[in-house]
Design an enzyme around this catalytic site. Structure first.
Site, PDB file in Angstrom:
ATOM      1  N   ASP A   1      -9.066  11.531 -56.780  1.00 54.72           N
ATOM      2  CA  ASP A   1      -9.860  10.518 -56.104  1.00 54.72           C
ATOM      3  C   ASP A   1     -10.822  11.128 -55.086  1.00 54.72           C
ATOM      4  O   ASP A   1     -10.432  11.976 -54.272  1.00 54.72           O
ATOM      5  CB  ASP A   1      -8.908   9.546 -55.396  1.00 54.72           C
ATOM      6  CG  ASP A   1      -9.632   8.488 -54.598  1.00 54.72           C
ATOM      7  OD1 ASP A   1     -10.283   7.641 -55.215  1.00 54.72           O
ATOM      8  OD2 ASP A   1      -9.547   8.519 -53.353  1.00 54.72           O
TER       9      ASP A   1
ATOM     10  N   GLU B   1     -13.326  12.065 -59.503  1.00 56.56           N
ATOM     11  CA  GLU B   1     -14.256  11.103 -58.931  1.00 56.56           C
ATOM     12  C   GLU B   1     -15.009  11.876 -57.856  1.00 56.56           C
ATOM     13  O   GLU B   1     -14.400  12.390 -56.915  1.00 56.56           O
ATOM     14  CB  GLU B   1     -13.545   9.911 -58.307  1.00 56.56           C
ATOM     15  CG  GLU B   1     -14.549   8.900 -57.737  1.00 56.56           C
ATOM     16  CD  GLU B   1     -13.923   7.871 -56.818  1.00 56.56           C
ATOM     17  OE1 GLU B   1     -14.494   6.778 -56.697  1.00 56.56           O
ATOM     18  OE2 GLU B   1     -12.880   8.159 -56.205  1.00 56.56           O
TER      19      GLU B   1
END
Length: 591
Positions: free
Chosen positions: A261, A294
């Site tokens: 993330d 990401e």
């Protein structure tokens, strides 16, 4: 057969009735180990801030560390929390207790990935997800991606407020139930990926700053995340903590890959590359493990430094602007020539490859990367849930227009991803929800959420924005399977099933070596794109407008149509591209 990952952190069973407990607490002068029913034991201070104690204990034993008379903390490397309490005792876990039914599973190649992102809690916990496996496999899904499952405070959360990254959330089930889910998925031929958060800890239950302040960048460093203190992975003990976390999920739970993330907030691409190298070395030659990023910075070089792919927000954002006309927030950067940015994504990967965005250069050249390096999607947890009212595209965009977009998503060589409920055109919102246990945090999150959207008139009054801490906010976010039986739900499932079957038969054999041959805008909402796909050329004609479009790029004779209504194909041959339409063909020779 059983699997385990040996860690330098936390509680490790020795097999002789004893357990080794180890904590990195460089700010603590003295640490005591408290064992439920077993008294208190002084921990021996080792070099570099480590504290260790080896004593008698068994699996299932509760324990915690006493830093001072006023501070008792759980193990930051806890494999399980007693009662799911982030403030309470950790539990000694025997990783070898679960007997795997499919121990020889070695994974699937990345070219086969069709990802289904899901929230475990909204699907009924680990057992609920396991029950859905046959349905998802039949649809054509090949990989589940679980939103973060690390232990968080309360009973409901998106997962990004986790504070104990090695402990599966008790609200979802036990460690063995998670292993049973992954085991069953492997038995069905499905990969399971996990979203992990290495850029911050949640605001409730994170005690590391009290005894291990080097875990975080100093406030004066200027390195902060939107969610709190930035983690300093350059400190060896900190960087290793997260490397071991990655290896733990991959080895002990046998996940097939990880999605990292918001890695741009780490500010340390060198550490990311080293993590990938250590994961690859541990996996060896015979196991297929996948790493996905990401990364708002669009650092294309990482996709040749051990990472398989990156979520492509550029593809989503440009397409979302074309579908909805929205220009608020980050969509404003795509509003000027949205079709041009979408075309660049199809031809080169990223829309931003070093050009200024909001006054700062963003991205690196990406045209040299293969299409599989980019995970494309129409929706995901962020893009729905970060809307004030959590609306899905199914309530914002006409069904025919979305059908055209699914053909664009699933019949290009990029890696496609769907979000839970999308397969039956769910109309349930996906809202931001939490279950913080203190009133101060509840108030702060609620008011922060309302303030975030105050400038957007389209969202109405602030008090209309759902309270993240209200149980009903979570309940409303649960997709209703009954919608799958509606005509629209059944039609959407049939379309996705058909498109994924076409992808498997015609695209999959050539995806490893597919390359873009170019793309161009035909109008403000229409495009044409080409890829070399083995001995053939894959062509896509897409018109997201509401009127027919005259074009002069006819397919060659002998084209094999993979998708498109016969009437629309016939019209294209006459130089007319129908509205709300995507046509896909294979031509027998190179373009």
């Amino acid at each position: 057969m059983s699997f385990r990952h040996a860690m330098p952190y936390g509680a490790e069973l020795h097999g002789d009735g004893r357990v080794r407990f180890r904590l990195w607490a460089p700010d603590a002068e003295r640490v005591l180990l408290e064992i439920d029913g077993g008294g208190t034991h002084p921990m021996r201070a080792l070099d570099d801030g480590w504290h260790e104690c080896i004593c008698e204990a068994a699996a299932g034993t509760g324990y915690r560390y006493r830093i001072s008379e006023a501070l008792r903390v759980p193990d930051p490397a806890s494999r399980r929390q007693q009662g799911g309490d982030v403030h309470g005792p950790s539990v000694v876990v025997d990783p070898a207790a679960y007997r795997w039914q499919h121990p020889r599973w070695s994974g699937r190649p990345w070219r086969e990935a069709v990802i289904y992102e899901l929230h475990v809690g909204l699907m009924g916990g680990f057992r609920g997800v396991q029950a859905a496996l046959p349905r998802l496999r039949e649809l054509g899904i090949t990989a589940l991606e679980l939103m973060p499952i690390a232990q968080f405070p309360g009973e409901r959360n998106w997962g990004y407020d986790g504070v104990l990254p090695f402990a599966p959330a008790a609200a979802y089930g036990t460690p063995d139930e998670l292993k049973a889910l992954i085991d069953a998925a492997h038995g069905q031929g499905l990969m399971v990926l996990l979203d992990v958060v290495y850029n911050h800890f949640g605001p409730d239950g994170n005690y590391l700053g009290a005894y291990a302040s080097p875990f975080f960048h100093a406030a004066e460093s200027g390195q902060q995340t939107p969610w709190g203190a930035a983690i300093d992975v350059a400190v060896p003990q900190v960087g290793d903590f997260f490397v071991h976390n990655a290896l733990y999920w991959l080895e002990e739970y046998r996940f097939d890959g990880l999605r990292l993330d918001a890695v741009h907030t780490l500010g340390n691409p060198a550490w990311l590359a080293s993590l990938a190298a250590r994961v690859r070395a541990a996996a060896g030659e015979h196991r297929q493990v996948h790493l996905i990023l990401e990364n708002e910075a669009n650092q294309a070089h990482l996709l040749r430094a051990g990472f398989d792919a990156q979520w492509n927000d550029d593809f989503h954002n440009a397409l979302h602007v074309l579908l909805t006309g929205e220009r608020s927030g980050y969509y404003g950067a795509y509003a000027d020539d949205a079709i041009g940015k979408l075309v660049r994504c199809l031809a080169e990967g990223f829309a931003w490859q070093g050009e200024p965005m909001r006054g700062k250069p963003r991205g690196e050249p990406s045209a040299h990367l293969r299409p599989l390096c980019f995970v494309d999607f129409l929706q995901n947890h962020d893009q729905i849930g970060n809307r004030a009212l959590g609306e899905r595209l199914s309530v914002l965009v006409p069904p025919a227009l979305l059908d055209a977009c699914y053909a664009l998503l699933l019949l290009t060589p990029a890696t496609p991803m769907l979000f839970m409920g999308e397969e039956w055109a769910s109309t349930a919102p996906f809202l931001f929800f939490t279950d913080h246990q203190t009133q101060a945090l509840r108030d702060a999150v609620r008011e922060g959420r309302r303030k975030e959207f105050a400038e957007f008139e389209s969202y109405g009054k602030a008090e209309e924005i759902p309270d993240p801490n209200a149980a009903e906010t979570c309940d409303r976010s649960r997709p209703d399977p009954a919608e799958a039986e509606r005509p629209e739900g059944a039609a959407r499932q049939a379309l996705l099933r058909q498109l994924l079957a076409v992808r498997k038969q015609h695209l999959l054999p050539h995806l490893d070596h597919a390359r873009a041959l170019g793309a161009e805008a035909l109008a403000e909402r229409a495009l044409h794109a080409r890829w070399q796909l083995g001995p053939a050329c894959l062509r896509i004609y897409c018109n997201l407008g509401d009127a027919p479009l005259a074009i002069d790029i006819p397919p060659t004779r002998g084209a094999r149509w993979l998708h498109g209504e016969p009437s629309a194909v016939a019209a294209l041959a006459e130089g007319c591209l129908a509205p709300a339409c995507t046509l896909v063909c294979l031509e027998p020779s190179a373009c």
